[in-house]
Design an enzyme around this catalytic site. Sequence first.
Site, PDB file in Angstrom:
ATOM      1  N   ASP A   3       0.824  -1.208   0.000  1.00  8.36           N
ATOM      2  CA  ASP A   3       0.000   0.000   0.000  1.00  8.36           C
ATOM      3  C   ASP A   3       0.860   1.262   0.000  1.00  8.36           C
ATOM      4  O   ASP A   3       1.967   1.274   0.541  1.00  8.36           O
ATOM      5  CB  ASP A   3      -0.907   0.037   1.235  1.00  8.36           C
ATOM      6  N   ARG A   4       0.310   2.318  -0.551  1.00  4.78           N
ATOM      7  CA  ARG A   4       0.986   3.624  -0.542  1.00  4.78           C
ATOM      8  C   ARG A   4       1.379   4.042   0.885  1.00  4.78           C
ATOM      9  O   ARG A   4       2.489   4.516   1.123  1.00  4.78           O
ATOM     10  CB  ARG A   4       0.038   4.682  -1.129  1.00  4.78           C
TER      11      ARG A   4
END
Length: 249
Positions: free
Chosen positions: A57-58
Site C-alpha cells: 500500500d501507498r
Amino acid sequence: MKAIPDYTVIYSDQDIVVLNKRSGLLIASDRYDTEAPRLDVIAEKEFGKLFAVHRIDRDTSGIVLYARTPEAHKNISGQFQNRKVHKTYHCLVNGRPLWNDLHVTLPLLPDGDARHRTVVNKKIGKPSVTDFRMLGACGPYSWIEAKPVTGRTHQIRVHLSQNGLCIVCDPLYSGNQKPVRLSEIKKSWHGDPYEERPLLSRLALHAYKIEFTHPTTGEAVSFTAPYPRDLESTRKQLAKIFGVDPCEE
C-alpha cells in the site's frame, strides 16, 4: 527537520533490487492518482528499468522487491503466484487482541465501496488468507505480526478490522485517527503540550521481511527492512516504557 528519503537500498545485484520505502509513496502506477510520486520511477534513475513483482500500500512503509530483467521478473512472479514468497509485516494496533495467534480466511473484494475500500464478500470475494501473531501489549496499543499468504489489496488491514482491531492512524478502516503521543503513554512526561510533535501520525504498518528464492542462483534469500524514523522512535519509547520490543527474535 531533515527530509525523509523516498527509499534506502537494502540489496541489489544484476537481477533484483530490494528497497525500503517511506510511507506515502506508491510503488507503481495508480489509476486513481496518475500524478502521484512513484517509487519505481524514482528508483529507475539509480537502477535503470525495474519490473514490479508485487505491491504494498501507498501508506505502508517497508520492503519492496523489484526485478531488473524480464527473466528475473518471470521467475519471481511465478514464485508469488505459487505462494513460494513469504512476507512478514509488523503493525501497531489500538487495543489488545484476545488471542495469541489468529488464522483469517475471509474472502475479499477490492474496490468494494465508494471509498475504494476492500470489503469482505463471501459470494464473489477472492480467497484471502492471513496469519497473525501477537507480539506484545504496550498500554493502549499492541504490536502484531502479520503473514499474508495471499496478496489482496489492504488484506492485512481488512482482516484485522473484521476481527475488531484497527491499525493506528489507518485512514480507511479505523474510526480512531489519534496519533501516538509520548505525553499520553509516559506518566512522567513534562513537555510543552503546545510544542509536542506526535511520535507517529501515519498508518502504523511496515513490510518487515521478505523471503524467496533468488531467480538466478537458486539460493534461499531473506531481507529485512529496518523501521523508518517515526516507527523506530515509537518502538523505542514503547519498549522503554512497557518492556515490549517487536524486533526481538
